[in-house]
Design a protein around this motif. Structure first.
Motif, PDB file in Angstrom:
ATOM      1  N   ASP A 156       0.829  -1.207   0.000  1.00  0.00           N
ATOM      2  CA  ASP A 156       0.000   0.000   0.000  1.00  0.00           C
ATOM      3  C   ASP A 156       0.862   1.255   0.000  1.00  0.00           C
ATOM      4  OD1 ASP A 156      -2.818  -1.136   0.427  1.00  0.00           O
ATOM      5  OD2 ASP A 156      -1.727  -2.023   2.109  1.00  0.00           O
ATOM      6  N   LEU A 157       1.904   1.246   0.804  1.00  0.00           N
ATOM      7  CA  LEU A 157       2.771   2.416   0.901  1.00  0.00           C
ATOM      8  C   LEU A 157       3.483   2.675  -0.422  1.00  0.00           C
ATOM      9  CD1 LEU A 157       4.339   1.802   4.441  1.00  0.00           C
ATOM     10  CD2 LEU A 157       2.289   3.113   3.849  1.00  0.00           C
ATOM     11  N   SER A 158       3.983   1.621  -1.032  1.00  0.00           N
ATOM     12  CA  SER A 158       4.735   1.769  -2.275  1.00  0.00           C
ATOM     13  C   SER A 158       3.838   2.227  -3.418  1.00  0.00           C
ATOM     14  CB  SER A 158       5.413   0.438  -2.628  1.00  0.00           C
ATOM     15  OG  SER A 158       6.297   0.590  -3.714  1.00  0.00           O
ATOM     16  N   LEU A 159       2.696   1.575  -3.590  1.00  0.00           N
ATOM     17  CA  LEU A 159       1.816   1.917  -4.707  1.00  0.00           C
ATOM     18  C   LEU A 159       1.221   3.311  -4.547  1.00  0.00           C
ATOM     19  CD1 LEU A 159       0.462   1.061  -7.349  1.00  0.00           C
ATOM     20  CD2 LEU A 159      -1.418   0.122  -5.977  1.00  0.00           C
ATOM     21  N   SER A 160       0.816   3.666  -3.347  1.00  0.00           N
ATOM     22  CA  SER A 160       0.209   4.991  -3.157  1.00  0.00           C
ATOM     23  C   SER A 160       1.204   6.102  -3.457  1.00  0.00           C
ATOM     24  CB  SER A 160      -0.342   5.136  -1.734  1.00  0.00           C
ATOM     25  OG  SER A 160       0.683   5.049  -0.764  1.00  0.00           O
ATOM     26  N   ALA A 161       2.458   5.905  -3.068  1.00  0.00           N
ATOM     27  CA  ALA A 161       3.476   6.910  -3.376  1.00  0.00           C
ATOM     28  C   ALA A 161       3.664   7.042  -4.885  1.00  0.00           C
ATOM     29  CB  ALA A 161       4.795   6.546  -2.702  1.00  0.00           C
ATOM     30  N   SER A 162       3.686   5.926  -5.582  1.00  0.00           N
ATOM     31  CA  SER A 162       3.839   5.959  -7.039  1.00  0.00           C
ATOM     32  C   SER A 162       2.672   6.678  -7.705  1.00  0.00           C
ATOM     33  CB  SER A 162       3.944   4.534  -7.597  1.00  0.00           C
ATOM     34  OG  SER A 162       5.113   3.888  -7.153  1.00  0.00           O
ATOM     35  N   LEU A 163       1.466   6.389  -7.251  1.00  0.00           N
ATOM     36  CA  LEU A 163       0.274   6.981  -7.856  1.00  0.00           C
ATOM     37  C   LEU A 163       0.172   8.480  -7.599  1.00  0.00           C
ATOM     38  CD1 LEU A 163      -2.355   4.218  -6.976  1.00  0.00           C
ATOM     39  CD2 LEU A 163      -1.430   4.722  -9.244  1.00  0.00           C
ATOM     40  N   SER A 164       0.885   8.969  -6.603  1.00  0.00           N
ATOM     41  CA  SER A 164       0.776  10.389  -6.253  1.00  0.00           C
ATOM     42  C   SER A 164       1.121  11.300  -7.426  1.00  0.00           C
ATOM     43  CB  SER A 164       1.678  10.714  -5.055  1.00  0.00           C
ATOM     44  OG  SER A 164       3.058  10.585  -5.396  1.00  0.00           O
ATOM     45  N   PHE A 165       2.036  10.879  -8.299  1.00  0.00           N
ATOM     46  CA  PHE A 165       2.380  11.702  -9.460  1.00  0.00           C
ATOM     47  C   PHE A 165       1.160  11.939 -10.351  1.00  0.00           C
ATOM     48  CE2 PHE A 165       7.261  11.526 -10.371  1.00  0.00           C
ATOM     49  CZ  PHE A 165       7.484  12.274  -9.231  1.00  0.00           C
ATOM     50  N   LEU A 166       0.267  10.957 -10.429  1.00  0.00           N
ATOM     51  CA  LEU A 166      -0.950  11.134 -11.225  1.00  0.00           C
ATOM     52  C   LEU A 166      -1.811  12.239 -10.630  1.00  0.00           C
ATOM     53  CD1 LEU A 166      -1.945   7.387 -11.788  1.00  0.00           C
ATOM     54  CD2 LEU A 166      -0.685   8.882 -13.354  1.00  0.00           C
ATOM     55  N   ILE A 167      -1.815  12.331  -9.308  1.00  0.00           N
ATOM     56  CA  ILE A 167      -2.603  13.356  -8.621  1.00  0.00           C
ATOM     57  C   ILE A 167      -1.974  14.731  -8.825  1.00  0.00           C
ATOM     58  CG2 ILE A 167      -3.588  14.071  -6.423  1.00  0.00           C
ATOM     59  CD1 ILE A 167      -4.597  11.339  -7.518  1.00  0.00           C
ATOM     60  N   TYR A 168      -0.670  14.820  -8.614  1.00  0.00           N
ATOM     61  CA  TYR A 168       0.009  16.110  -8.721  1.00  0.00           C
ATOM     62  C   TYR A 168      -0.148  16.727 -10.107  1.00  0.00           C
ATOM     63  CZ  TYR A 168       2.585  14.245  -4.658  1.00  0.00           C
ATOM     64  OH  TYR A 168       2.943  13.689  -3.460  1.00  0.00           O
ATOM     65  N   TYR A 169      -0.095  15.870 -11.140  1.00  0.00           N
ATOM     66  CA  TYR A 169      -0.112  16.378 -12.509  1.00  0.00           C
ATOM     67  C   TYR A 169      -1.478  16.209 -13.176  1.00  0.00           C
ATOM     68  CZ  TYR A 169       4.846  16.983 -11.875  1.00  0.00           C
ATOM     69  OH  TYR A 169       6.064  17.396 -11.396  1.00  0.00           O
ATOM     70  N   ASN A 170      -2.510  16.040 -12.326  1.00  0.00           N
ATOM     71  CA  ASN A 170      -3.907  16.066 -12.779  1.00  0.00           C
ATOM     72  C   ASN A 170      -4.190  15.082 -13.910  1.00  0.00           C
ATOM     73  OD1 ASN A 170      -4.709  18.272 -10.992  1.00  0.00           O
ATOM     74  ND2 ASN A 170      -3.457  19.578 -12.315  1.00  0.00           N
ATOM     75  N   TYR A 171      -3.640  13.887 -13.788  1.00  0.00           N
ATOM     76  CA  TYR A 171      -3.918  12.849 -14.776  1.00  0.00           C
ATOM     77  C   TYR A 171      -5.376  12.414 -14.636  1.00  0.00           C
ATOM     78  CZ  TYR A 171      -3.229   8.653 -17.617  1.00  0.00           C
ATOM     79  OH  TYR A 171      -3.310   7.688 -18.598  1.00  0.00           O
ATOM     80  N   ASP A 172      -6.048  12.245 -15.748  1.00  0.00           N
ATOM     81  CA  ASP A 172      -7.468  11.901 -15.745  1.00  0.00           C
ATOM     82  C   ASP A 172      -7.669  10.447 -15.301  1.00  0.00           C
ATOM     83  OD1 ASP A 172     -10.166  11.652 -16.104  1.00  0.00           O
ATOM     84  OD2 ASP A 172     -10.150  12.011 -18.272  1.00  0.00           O
ATOM     85  N   LEU A 173      -8.270  10.271 -14.128  1.00  0.00           N
ATOM     86  CA  LEU A 173      -8.504   8.933 -13.580  1.00  0.00           C
ATOM     87  C   LEU A 173      -9.957   8.487 -13.739  1.00  0.00           C
ATOM     88  CD1 LEU A 173      -6.374   9.140 -10.301  1.00  0.00           C
ATOM     89  CD2 LEU A 173      -5.840   7.830 -12.369  1.00  0.00           C
ATOM     90  N   THR A 174     -10.687   9.145 -14.612  1.00  0.00           N
ATOM     91  CA  THR A 174     -12.102   8.815 -14.805  1.00  0.00           C
ATOM     92  C   THR A 174     -12.309   7.341 -15.127  1.00  0.00           C
ATOM     93  OG1 THR A 174     -12.535  11.053 -15.625  1.00  0.00           O
ATOM     94  CG2 THR A 174     -14.179   9.361 -16.118  1.00  0.00           C
ATOM     95  N   ASP A 175     -11.420   6.788 -15.924  1.00  0.00           N
ATOM     96  CA  ASP A 175     -11.552   5.383 -16.324  1.00  0.00           C
ATOM     97  C   ASP A 175     -11.024   4.413 -15.273  1.00  0.00           C
ATOM     98  OD1 ASP A 175     -12.690   6.093 -18.756  1.00  0.00           O
ATOM     99  OD2 ASP A 175     -10.756   6.157 -19.793  1.00  0.00           O
ATOM    100  N   TYR A 176     -10.527   4.955 -14.156  1.00  0.00           N
ATOM    101  CA  TYR A 176      -9.921   4.106 -13.123  1.00  0.00           C
ATOM    102  C   TYR A 176     -10.488   4.479 -11.748  1.00  0.00           C
ATOM    103  CZ  TYR A 176      -6.842   4.314 -17.159  1.00  0.00           C
ATOM    104  OH  TYR A 176      -6.364   4.337 -18.444  1.00  0.00           O
TER     105      TYR A 176
END
Length: 214
Positions: A156-176
């Motif tokens: 959980d710790l590893s994956l959440s940290a990796s996914l944070s870049f998607l949040i910072y750069y406003n990647y569209d997660l509508t399909d996920y």
């Protein structure tokens, strides 16, 4: 007894290890390595991490780099009975599988959201591979609160940290939607999450500006 943690605060793998030190209550001397000014390429740091990668640790003379290896090591030494890295063989294998899944996913996240802003590396293939991997991760997460066995693990710790870049750069997660729900839920469950991972989009873009000048 304490360990030295060499890290760059914006680095997802660095933040994953830092979160683990909080969970295990490990006394940690944080040594910031500023990638924006090339500190990771200096001889002093290369003696700790020969590839110049962050994070790395120095545990009373034992030096180790690669975040997932560090997390496995810290759990084994400082939390041998912790459920963060379970002893049960099958459960531990599930955690390891998620770590390897994250290891596959993160380079695509990094390249599409971060590196592409100051390096000419973005290709249609990379974008497609990111989408394919996010689709798989979204499916695997489903309605889970935690990735393995209904409790927090280093996965959980590893994956959440990796996914944070998607949040910072406003990647569209509508399909996920499962990824989005899981990330938000975990961020609220962990009291240190926001302090460690709470970069804003403006701060993320400012870091890009600094990297462009290197």
């Amino acid at each position: 007894m304490s360990i030295d943690l060499y890290m760059w605060p914006f680095s997802p793998p660095s933040r994953a290890v830092l979160m683990l030190t909080k969970e295990l209550n490990i006394k940690t001397n944080i040594k910031i390595i500023e990638l924006c000014v090339g500190q990771h390429l200096q001889p002093e740091y290369l003696s700790v991490s020969p590839g110049g990668l962050v994070p790395a640790i120095d545990d009373n003379g034992y030096k180790l780099w690669e975040s997932r290896a560090i997390m496995q090591y810290l759990c084994s030494k400082y939390g041998p009975d912790t459920q963060l890295y379970p002893k049960d063989l099958e459960t531990r294998a599930e955690v390891d599988r998620w770590l390897y899944t994250d290891c596959t996913l993160f380079p695509f996240i990094r390249d599409v959201t971060f590196f592409s802003k100051f390096r000419s590396i973005l290709t249609e293939s990379t974008i497609s591979l990111l989408k394919d991997n996010l689709k798989l991760v979204n499916q695997l997460i489903g309605d889970k609160t935690y990735l393995v066995d209904n409790h927090l693990t280093i996965a959980d710790l590893s994956l959440s940290a990796s996914l944070s870049f998607l949040i910072y750069y406003n990647y569209d997660l509508t399909d996920y939607p499962n990824i989005s729900r899981w990330y938000i839920s975990l961020s609220k469950l962990l009291p240190y999450f926001e302090e460690i991972n709470g970069f804003t989009s403006d701060e993320a873009n400012e870091i890009v500006s600094k990297m462009q000048k290197i």
